[in-house]
Design a protein around this motif. Structure first.
Motif, PDB file in Angstrom:
ATOM      1  N   ILE A  91       5.503  -1.552  48.246  1.00 56.27           N
ATOM      2  CA  ILE A  91       6.394  -0.567  48.440  1.00 56.27           C
ATOM      3  C   ILE A  91       6.233   0.623  47.835  1.00 56.27           C
ATOM      4  O   ILE A  91       5.789   0.688  46.700  1.00 56.27           O
ATOM      5  N   SER A  92       5.681   1.751  48.494  1.00 57.74           N
ATOM      6  CA  SER A  92       5.271   3.038  47.942  1.00 57.74           C
ATOM      7  C   SER A  92       6.366   4.000  47.486  1.00 57.74           C
ATOM      8  O   SER A  92       6.264   4.820  46.720  1.00 57.74           O
ATOM      9  N   ASP A  93       7.549   3.840  48.165  1.00 57.90           N
ATOM     10  CA  ASP A  93       8.615   4.659  47.817  1.00 57.90           C
ATOM     11  C   ASP A  93       9.113   4.395  46.400  1.00 57.90           C
ATOM     12  O   ASP A  93       9.820   3.208  46.375  1.00 57.90           O
ATOM     13  N   PRO A  94       9.166   5.309  45.456  1.00 56.63           N
ATOM     14  CA  PRO A  94       9.727   4.651  44.131  1.00 56.63           C
ATOM     15  C   PRO A  94      10.975   4.094  43.912  1.00 56.63           C
ATOM     16  O   PRO A  94      11.425   3.414  43.431  1.00 56.63           O
ATOM     17  N   ARG A  95      12.096   5.049  44.766  1.00 54.26           N
ATOM     18  CA  ARG A  95      13.476   4.529  45.034  1.00 54.26           C
ATOM     19  C   ARG A  95      13.598   3.263  45.504  1.00 54.26           C
ATOM     20  O   ARG A  95      14.207   2.300  45.078  1.00 54.26           O
ATOM     21  N   LYS A  96      12.839   3.021  46.674  1.00 50.46           N
ATOM     22  CA  LYS A  96      12.871   1.566  47.246  1.00 50.46           C
ATOM     23  C   LYS A  96      12.292   0.209  46.313  1.00 50.46           C
ATOM     24  O   LYS A  96      12.969  -0.644  46.292  1.00 50.46           O
ATOM     25  N   ALA A  97      11.318   0.592  45.735  1.00 54.53           N
ATOM     26  CA  ALA A  97      10.708  -0.193  44.806  1.00 54.53           C
ATOM     27  C   ALA A  97      11.697  -0.437  43.714  1.00 54.53           C
ATOM     28  O   ALA A  97      11.781  -1.725  43.231  1.00 54.53           O
ATOM     29  N   ALA A 140       8.917   1.167  36.614  1.00 52.49           N
ATOM     30  CA  ALA A 140       9.257   1.608  38.104  1.00 52.49           C
ATOM     31  C   ALA A 140      10.189   3.050  37.758  1.00 52.49           C
ATOM     32  O   ALA A 140      10.290   3.861  38.741  1.00 52.49           O
ATOM     33  N   LEU A 141      10.798   2.997  36.756  1.00 54.07           N
ATOM     34  CA  LEU A 141      11.901   4.402  36.398  1.00 54.07           C
ATOM     35  C   LEU A 141      11.089   5.522  36.188  1.00 54.07           C
ATOM     36  O   LEU A 141      11.432   6.619  36.681  1.00 54.07           O
ATOM     37  N   SER A 142       9.915   5.454  35.717  1.00 53.95           N
ATOM     38  CA  SER A 142       8.940   6.584  35.606  1.00 53.95           C
ATOM     39  C   SER A 142       8.802   7.325  36.760  1.00 53.95           C
ATOM     40  O   SER A 142       8.649   8.440  36.838  1.00 53.95           O
ATOM     41  N   GLY A 143       8.850   6.718  38.075  1.00 55.66           N
ATOM     42  CA  GLY A 143       8.669   7.225  39.354  1.00 55.66           C
ATOM     43  C   GLY A 143       9.723   7.945  39.869  1.00 55.66           C
ATOM     44  O   GLY A 143       9.509   8.609  40.726  1.00 55.66           O
ATOM     45  N   LEU A 144      10.941   7.634  39.223  1.00 54.62           N
ATOM     46  CA  LEU A 144      11.988   8.231  39.842  1.00 54.62           C
ATOM     47  C   LEU A 144      12.599   9.494  38.775  1.00 54.62           C
ATOM     48  O   LEU A 144      13.441  10.404  39.141  1.00 54.62           O
ATOM     49  N   LEU A 145      12.198   9.633  37.813  1.00 56.04           N
ATOM     50  CA  LEU A 145      12.433  10.683  36.606  1.00 56.04           C
ATOM     51  C   LEU A 145      11.664  11.663  36.656  1.00 56.04           C
ATOM     52  O   LEU A 145      10.443  11.610  36.781  1.00 56.04           O
ATOM     53  N   PRO A 146      12.176  13.016  36.479  1.00 51.42           N
ATOM     54  CA  PRO A 146      11.453  14.138  36.339  1.00 51.42           C
ATOM     55  C   PRO A 146      10.212  13.940  35.229  1.00 51.42           C
ATOM     56  O   PRO A 146      10.600  13.252  34.449  1.00 51.42           O
ATOM     57  N   GLU A 147       9.279  14.519  35.613  1.00 50.79           N
ATOM     58  CA  GLU A 147       8.261  14.391  34.487  1.00 50.79           C
ATOM     59  C   GLU A 147       8.722  14.872  33.191  1.00 50.79           C
ATOM     60  O   GLU A 147       8.296  14.665  31.915  1.00 50.79           O
ATOM     61  N   GLN A 148       9.442  16.067  33.324  1.00 55.53           N
ATOM     62  CA  GLN A 148       9.965  16.734  31.914  1.00 55.53           C
ATOM     63  C   GLN A 148      11.261  16.130  31.317  1.00 55.53           C
ATOM     64  O   GLN A 148      11.767  16.345  30.396  1.00 55.53           O
ATOM     65  N   ALA A 149      11.369  14.722  31.754  1.00 56.40           N
ATOM     66  CA  ALA A 149      12.540  13.983  31.355  1.00 56.40           C
ATOM     67  C   ALA A 149      12.281  13.568  29.759  1.00 56.40           C
ATOM     68  O   ALA A 149      11.049  13.147  29.485  1.00 56.40           O
ATOM     69  N   SER A 150      13.157  13.667  29.039  1.00 53.88           N
ATOM     70  CA  SER A 150      12.865  13.472  27.439  1.00 53.88           C
ATOM     71  C   SER A 150      13.103  11.980  27.422  1.00 53.88           C
ATOM     72  O   SER A 150      13.284  10.936  28.196  1.00 53.88           O
ATOM     73  N   ASP A 151      12.493  11.506  26.188  1.00 48.31           N
ATOM     74  CA  ASP A 151      12.564   9.895  26.037  1.00 48.31           C
ATOM     75  C   ASP A 151      13.682   9.525  25.908  1.00 48.31           C
ATOM     76  O   ASP A 151      14.115   8.500  26.193  1.00 48.31           O
ATOM     77  N   GLU A 152      14.935  10.228  25.495  1.00 52.03           N
ATOM     78  CA  GLU A 152      16.141   9.937  25.315  1.00 52.03           C
ATOM     79  C   GLU A 152      17.030   9.675  26.696  1.00 52.03           C
ATOM     80  O   GLU A 152      17.526   8.524  27.052  1.00 52.03           O
TER      81      GLU A 152
END
Length: 193
Positions: A91-97, A140-152
């Motif tokens: 599954i290539s789509d991060p949301r579907k994965a 899996a979550l890293s593919g859905l969040l913006p790159e600039q998302a903080s650790d928190e």
């Protein structure tokens, strides 16, 4: 048996038992026990019997029941991780994965209720963060969040996702809602859509 043969066959309920790896045999017997009993009812004596050895033989590999249950947790965590990977493979789509992983979490719990409950209640080693159990979720979550998302922000989103699928799994295991495949898909899809 020939005069030069120094092997011994131990028979157990008509099965030939060979000590190739007693630790693995005990773990396998422990996992079998968890298919029909909650962790607190798992018996070292019964596990030894299923493995075809005396009860004292267990103590060569596990000093107590807690040590054996800890080993079963490690195997269960590996099985759960494998279920996540299988669900997301191809599954290539991060949301579907991510959705596939959420469904796999609930399905694993329903297929392995005692093992799942034990995994979720087993105390981690001192100093291990709670999110250490969720390595695949973090990937899996890293593919859905913006790159600039903080650790928190990542930790909160991870906790939200885990709480949803864990809560759904527990509600189904406890008979509060039906263990229905369509409902699993809808609940996970609504949240992650």
């Amino acid at each position: 048996m020939s005069g030069n043969d120094n092997t011994v066959n131990i028979k157990n309920e008509g099965r030939r038992y060979h000590h190739g790896d007693l630790r693995a045999a005990l773990i396998e017997a422990g996992l079998e026990e968890l298919q029909t009993k909650p962790p607190e009812e798992v018996s070292l004596r019964e596990i030894a019997r299923k493995a075809g050895v005396s009860a004292t033989a267990v103590y060569r590999h596990f000093p107590d029941k807690a040590a054996l249950l800890g080993a079963l947790c490690l195997i269960g965590a590996e099985q759960m991780t494998a279920a996540f990977r299988d669900a997301m493979s191809g599954i290539s789509d991060p949301r579907k994965a991510f959705e596939a992983m959420g469904r796999a979490y609930v399905r694993f719990a329903l297929a392995n209720p005692s093992l799942f409950r034990m995994l979720m209640t087993h105390k981690l080693e001192e100093g291990t963060p709670w999110n250490a159990r969720l390595g695949e979720l973090d990937k899996a979550l890293s593919g859905l969040l913006p790159e600039q998302a903080s650790d928190e922000q990542r930790r909160v989103r991870q906790l939200q996702a885990w709480a949803l699928v864990h809560g759904l799994a527990m509600l189904m295991l406890d008979g509060q809602v039906p263990a229905d495949e369509a409902l699993i898909g809808q609940a996970v899809r609504v949240y992650f859509a």
